[in-house]
Design an enzyme around this catalytic site. Structure first.
Site, PDB file in Angstrom:
ATOM      1  N   ARG A  21      16.317  -0.286 -11.807  1.00  0.00           N
ATOM      2  CA  ARG A  21      15.567   0.830 -11.236  1.00  0.00           C
ATOM      3  C   ARG A  21      16.156   1.297  -9.915  1.00  0.00           C
ATOM      4  O   ARG A  21      16.483   0.489  -9.057  1.00  0.00           O
ATOM      5  CB  ARG A  21      14.106   0.430 -11.004  1.00  0.00           C
ATOM      6  N   SER A 188      -2.521   5.473 -18.999  1.00  0.00           N
ATOM      7  CA  SER A 188      -1.744   6.413 -18.177  1.00  0.00           C
ATOM      8  C   SER A 188      -0.379   6.757 -18.730  1.00  0.00           C
ATOM      9  O   SER A 188       0.264   7.665 -18.233  1.00  0.00           O
ATOM     10  CB  SER A 188      -1.575   5.840 -16.786  1.00  0.00           C
ATOM     11  N   LYS A 247      -4.888   6.701  -6.206  1.00  0.00           N
ATOM     12  CA  LYS A 247      -4.431   7.748  -7.122  1.00  0.00           C
ATOM     13  C   LYS A 247      -5.219   9.033  -6.836  1.00  0.00           C
ATOM     14  O   LYS A 247      -4.888   9.725  -5.896  1.00  0.00           O
ATOM     15  CB  LYS A 247      -4.430   7.229  -8.552  1.00  0.00           C
ATOM     16  N   THR A 276      -6.828 -12.596   2.245  1.00  0.00           N
ATOM     17  CA  THR A 276      -5.905 -11.529   2.644  1.00  0.00           C
ATOM     18  C   THR A 276      -6.614 -10.575   3.602  1.00  0.00           C
ATOM     19  O   THR A 276      -7.828 -10.390   3.530  1.00  0.00           O
ATOM     20  CB  THR A 276      -5.350 -10.800   1.391  1.00  0.00           C
ATOM     21  N   THR A 277      -5.834  -9.991   4.500  1.00  0.00           N
ATOM     22  CA  THR A 277      -6.384  -9.116   5.525  1.00  0.00           C
ATOM     23  C   THR A 277      -7.037  -7.881   4.909  1.00  0.00           C
ATOM     24  O   THR A 277      -6.523  -7.326   3.938  1.00  0.00           O
ATOM     25  CB  THR A 277      -5.260  -8.715   6.499  1.00  0.00           C
ATOM     26  N   THR A 362       7.630  -0.890 -18.586  1.00  0.00           N
ATOM     27  CA  THR A 362       6.412  -0.095 -18.379  1.00  0.00           C
ATOM     28  C   THR A 362       5.903   0.437 -19.720  1.00  0.00           C
ATOM     29  O   THR A 362       4.696   0.519 -19.950  1.00  0.00           O
ATOM     30  CB  THR A 362       6.702   1.056 -17.403  1.00  0.00           C
TER      31      THR A 362
HETATM   32  C1  LIG Z   1      -1.851   1.821 -10.849  1.00  0.00           C
HETATM   33  C2  LIG Z   1      -2.751   0.983 -11.719  1.00  0.00           C
HETATM   34  C3  LIG Z   1      -3.473  -0.097 -11.197  1.00  0.00           C
HETATM   35  C4  LIG Z   1      -3.210  -0.619  -9.822  1.00  0.00           C
HETATM   36  O1  LIG Z   1      -3.747   0.208  -8.842  1.00  0.00           O
HETATM   37  P1  LIG Z   1      -3.064   0.228  -7.397  1.00  0.00           P
HETATM   38  O2  LIG Z   1      -4.142   0.678  -6.502  1.00  0.00           O
HETATM   39  O3  LIG Z   1      -1.895   1.153  -7.497  1.00  0.00           O
HETATM   40  O4  LIG Z   1      -2.617  -1.178  -7.109  1.00  0.00           O
HETATM   41  C5  LIG Z   1      -4.418  -0.714 -11.992  1.00  0.00           C
HETATM   42  N1  LIG Z   1      -4.639  -0.327 -13.262  1.00  0.00           N
HETATM   43  C6  LIG Z   1      -3.924   0.681 -13.814  1.00  0.00           C
HETATM   44  C7  LIG Z   1      -4.213   1.068 -15.217  1.00  0.00           C
HETATM   45  C8  LIG Z   1      -2.957   1.344 -13.073  1.00  0.00           C
HETATM   46  O5  LIG Z   1      -2.221   2.316 -13.640  1.00  0.00           O
END
Ligand SMILES: *Cc1c(COP(=O)(O)O)cnc(C)c1O
Length: 409
Positions: A21, A188, A247, A276-277, A362
């Site tokens: 990548r 997605s 997102k 974790t913080t 992916t």
């Molecule tokens: C991107 C994604 C996540 C993780 O979310 P992030 O906030 O980016 O870590 C979880 N589930 C799905 C289906 C995703 O595409």
């Protein structure tokens, strides 16, 4: 360094499989999204982004940036610790209240990412259910797979969106065994939607808990952006909703929402939450501003869907094969990792269009694709330029185009 050759030969393997990548060095321009500057090997160049998961452009919304800057100015940069050790800050508490209201659940818990919320949330929930069996959709995201793995309980994978197969697996279990069904609302990579109510019917019939990942739907679908389960009238049938703030909400962080007990148990037992913080106050305030805005503003959702159908019809009319999808995700199948990478490289270098290649792991091998994600801010001229560029590139990497006359019929 000792053992260096192991690392370099691992990289050689990736190159040989054409799945090494390379990241494009981009600089987003707030207020001008989807325009960005690409720091190319030959110097800075303007590009248009066509593959962002900032689906609604909320990452540049003035209310969101304003909340972030104002909060950072007042409260500083970092959270100062884990939630247990001085990290619980007021904007984080407000954010969780906002999520409770958005999804109509009793409680919500925020994590540093959606990935972590699935990984640690699923593992913790499953471990607290004695002799639990997890039923997971075959296409579930890596963060879910890792959560299931970490749970260390028995798992059964049901064929993607195949409720008959899910029922077969459920029926084979003892009625009183705790069962956890995990699926995504909107997948997605293909842009398809889960049969939420039919899954909930089975969950009720066989006494299973339901866990839904609404990462690609929260903010974009359903009343006030509450997601697909809400749109399908199934919110009350879902036990745990998981989502991201990164997102549609344009920021960073993840969350789960559910009953007071399940959320309190995860808060109390999940290592990925405890050790974790916490998220910085400014990010929490920005995410809250995005959620609040999208609760009352339908404009982004309507325009998003309108732009997605516009892109689909323009690309189809240009003779390009667009995979059918009922959502905002527009996959263009290439089916070859090399051509996929080459098409993406040509789009960027010669047309100033950024759509990154989606290759294995992916997506499955042989289904390599470009994945186009229109936003409310892509205008007609940009859509037309995308179609022209794709036609040019498809010809050069020898991918099939339908005859234009046929396409027009
Ligand atoms: C991107 C994604 C996540 C993780 O979310 P992030 O906030 O980016 O870590 C979880 N589930 C799905 C289906 C995703 O595409």
């Amino acid at each position: 360094m000792i053992h260096n050759h192991y690392f370099s030969s691992a990289l050689v393997r990736l190159h040989a499989e054409r799945r090494y990548r390379v990241f494009a060095d981009l600089e987003r321009i707030a207020g001008r999204f989807p325009h960005a500057t690409w720091h190319s090997p030959g110097g800075p160049r303007p590009v248009v982004i066509w593959c962002s998961n900032d689906y609604l452009g909320m990452g540049q919304h003035p209310k969101v940036i304003g909340a972030m800057v104002e909060t950072a100015t007042r409260m500083g940069a970092g959270a100062g610790g884990t939630r247990n050790i001085s990290g619980t800050n007021h904007p984080l508490v407000e954010l969780e209240r906002e999520l409770v209201d958005l999804h109509g659940k009793e409680a919500a818990l925020v994590f540093t990412s959606g990935y972590v919320s699935n990984e640690t949330g699923i593992a913790t929930i499953a471990r607290l259910l004695p002799n639990c069996v997890i039923l997971s959709d075959a296409w579930n995201h890596n963060s879910i797979i890792e959560g299931v793995r970490r749970a260390g309980v028995e798992k059964k994978i049901w064929r993607h969106n195949d409720v008959a197969h899910l029922e077969e697996l459920l029926a084979a279990e003892a009625p009183d065994r705790p069962k956890l069904i995990i699926f995504e609302a909107l997948y997605s990579m293909d842009g398809d939607i889960a049969p939420v109510n039919r899954i909930c019917d089975l969950a009720e019939r066989y006494g299973a808990m339901t866990y839904i990942d609404e990462v690609h739907s929260a903010g974009m679908y359903g009343p006030a952006g509450a997601g697909i389960a809400a749109r399908e009238g199934a919110l009350h049938r879902i036990d745990v909703i998981e989502g991201t703030l990164a997102k549609a909400f344009g920021c960073l962080g993840g969350y789960i929402a559910g009953s007071a007990s399940v959320i309190d148990a995860v808060r109390s037992y999940a290592p990925g939450f405890i050790f974790t913080t916490a998220l910085p106050p400014a990010i929490c305030a920005a995410a809250t501003a995005a959620i609040r805005h999208l609760k009352v503003s339908q404009w982004e959702r309507d325009r998003h869907q309108e732009r997605a159908s516009r892109v689909k019809s323009v690309l189809n009319a240009a003779g390009l094969q667009v995979m059918p999808s009922e959502t905002h995700i527009i996959p263009m199948m290439v089916g070859d990792p090399e051509k996929c990478k080459e098409a993406s490289d040509l789009l960027l270098a010669e047309h100033g269009i950024y759509v990154q290649p989606i290759n294995y792991p992916t997506v499955p091998r042989g289904t390599e694709r470009l994945r186009i994600t229109p936003t409310p801010y892509h205008d007609d001229a940009q859509v037309d330029a995308l179609a022209e560029a794709l036609v040019d590139v498809w010809g050069r990497v020898q991918l099939p185009l339908r005859h234009r006359a046929l396409a027009a019929e």
